[in-house]
Design an enzyme around this catalytic site. Structure first.
Site, short mmCIF file in Angstrom:
data_model
loop_
_atom_site.label_atom_id
_atom_site.label_comp_id
_atom_site.label_asym_id
_atom_site.label_seq_id
_atom_site.Cartn_x
_atom_site.Cartn_y
_atom_site.Cartn_z
N ASP A 30 0.85 -1.19 0.00
CA ASP A 30 0.00 0.00 0.00
C ASP A 30 0.89 1.24 0.00
O ASP A 30 1.91 1.30 0.69
CB ASP A 30 -0.90 0.00 1.25
CG ASP A 30 -2.05 1.00 1.13
OD1 ASP A 30 -3.20 0.56 1.03
OD2 ASP A 30 -1.78 2.22 1.15
N ILE A 31 0.51 2.24 -0.79
CA ILE A 31 1.31 3.46 -0.94
C ILE A 31 1.30 4.30 0.35
O ILE A 31 2.21 5.10 0.57
CB ILE A 31 0.76 4.27 -2.15
CG1 ILE A 31 1.84 5.16 -2.73
CG2 ILE A 31 -0.48 5.07 -1.79
CD1 ILE A 31 1.50 5.71 -4.11
N ASN A 87 -12.85 -3.18 3.01
CA ASN A 87 -13.81 -2.09 3.10
C ASN A 87 -14.78 -2.21 1.93
O ASN A 87 -14.34 -2.40 0.79
CB ASN A 87 -13.09 -0.74 3.06
CG ASN A 87 -12.16 -0.55 4.25
OD1 ASN A 87 -12.47 -0.96 5.36
ND2 ASN A 87 -10.99 0.05 4.02
N GLU A 95 -12.49 3.42 -0.80
CA GLU A 95 -12.13 4.57 -1.65
C GLU A 95 -11.78 4.15 -3.07
O GLU A 95 -12.06 4.88 -4.02
CB GLU A 95 -10.97 5.34 -1.01
CG GLU A 95 -11.44 6.10 0.22
CD GLU A 95 -10.34 6.83 0.95
OE1 GLU A 95 -9.18 6.82 0.47
OE2 GLU A 95 -10.64 7.40 2.01
N VAL A 96 -11.13 3.01 -3.22
CA VAL A 96 -10.79 2.52 -4.56
C VAL A 96 -11.81 1.43 -4.91
O VAL A 96 -11.91 0.41 -4.22
CB VAL A 96 -9.35 1.96 -4.62
CG1 VAL A 96 -9.06 1.40 -6.00
CG2 VAL A 96 -8.34 3.05 -4.26
N HIS A 100 -10.40 -5.15 -2.98
CA HIS A 100 -9.05 -5.37 -2.47
C HIS A 100 -9.10 -5.79 -1.01
O HIS A 100 -9.97 -5.37 -0.26
CB HIS A 100 -8.18 -4.12 -2.65
CG HIS A 100 -8.79 -2.87 -2.11
ND1 HIS A 100 -9.75 -2.17 -2.80
CD2 HIS A 100 -8.59 -2.19 -0.96
CE1 HIS A 100 -10.11 -1.11 -2.10
NE2 HIS A 100 -9.42 -1.10 -0.97
N HIS A 102 -6.93 -5.75 2.39
CA HIS A 102 -5.79 -5.16 3.10
C HIS A 102 -5.21 -6.23 4.03
O HIS A 102 -5.95 -6.83 4.80
CB HIS A 102 -6.24 -4.00 3.99
CG HIS A 102 -6.81 -2.82 3.28
ND1 HIS A 102 -6.09 -1.68 3.03
CD2 HIS A 102 -8.06 -2.58 2.78
CE1 HIS A 102 -6.86 -0.79 2.42
NE2 HIS A 102 -8.06 -1.31 2.25
#
Ligand code: 5GP
Ligand code: ZN
Length: 114
Positions: A30-31, A87, A95-96, A100, A102
């Site tokens: 993750d960025i 999420n 948000e994306v 995905h 995490h």
């Protein structure tokens, strides 16, 4: 899917710090890490969210959990433990809009909600 950030990462149009890849799954750091180890695991097929999983996608979800454990083993945090978060949608804080998972690890995680 055009204009999807994670689809662009899958296509190599946006770089990522790759952890794992096979024909169906990609994992990368993750960025903006929320823990010492914060890895995102995504299906290469564009699935918008957990709420958009079709019957035909159920296999890939199982495989993703297998990949998560493989990563935990390879990266050396399997024994100490980790947390997996998905999420979903507005109230879930997604948000994306590309499904995905995490993986958070590397410290005793706080703010336990459940
Ligand atoms: P969400 O809030 O949708 O569950 O999680 C999206 C995650 O994607 C966030 O933790 C965010 O830091 C991460 N992220 C957003 N843009 C990028 C990017 O360009 N590269 C990487 N590696 N992670 C990103
Ligand atoms: Zn996508």
């Amino acid at each position: 899917m055009e204009n999807c950030l994670f689809c662009k990462i899958i296509k190599g149009e946006i770089p990522c710090d790759k952890v794992y890849e096979d024909e169906e799954i990609l994992a990368f750091h993750d960025i903006n890490p929320a823990a010492p180890i914060h890895i995102l695991v995504i299906p290469k097929k564009h699935i918008t969210s957990l709420a958009h999983i079709e019957k035909e996608d159920e296999n890939i979800i199982g495989k993703i959990y297998g990949v998560i454990n493989k990563i935990a083993e390879e990266q050396g945090f399997k024994q100490d433990g980790y947390r997996v978060i998905v999420n979903c949608g507005k109230n879930g804080g997604q948000e994306v809009m590309h499904l995905h998972f995490h993986i958070l690890a590397g410290k005793r995680l706080g703010e336990k909600i459940v």
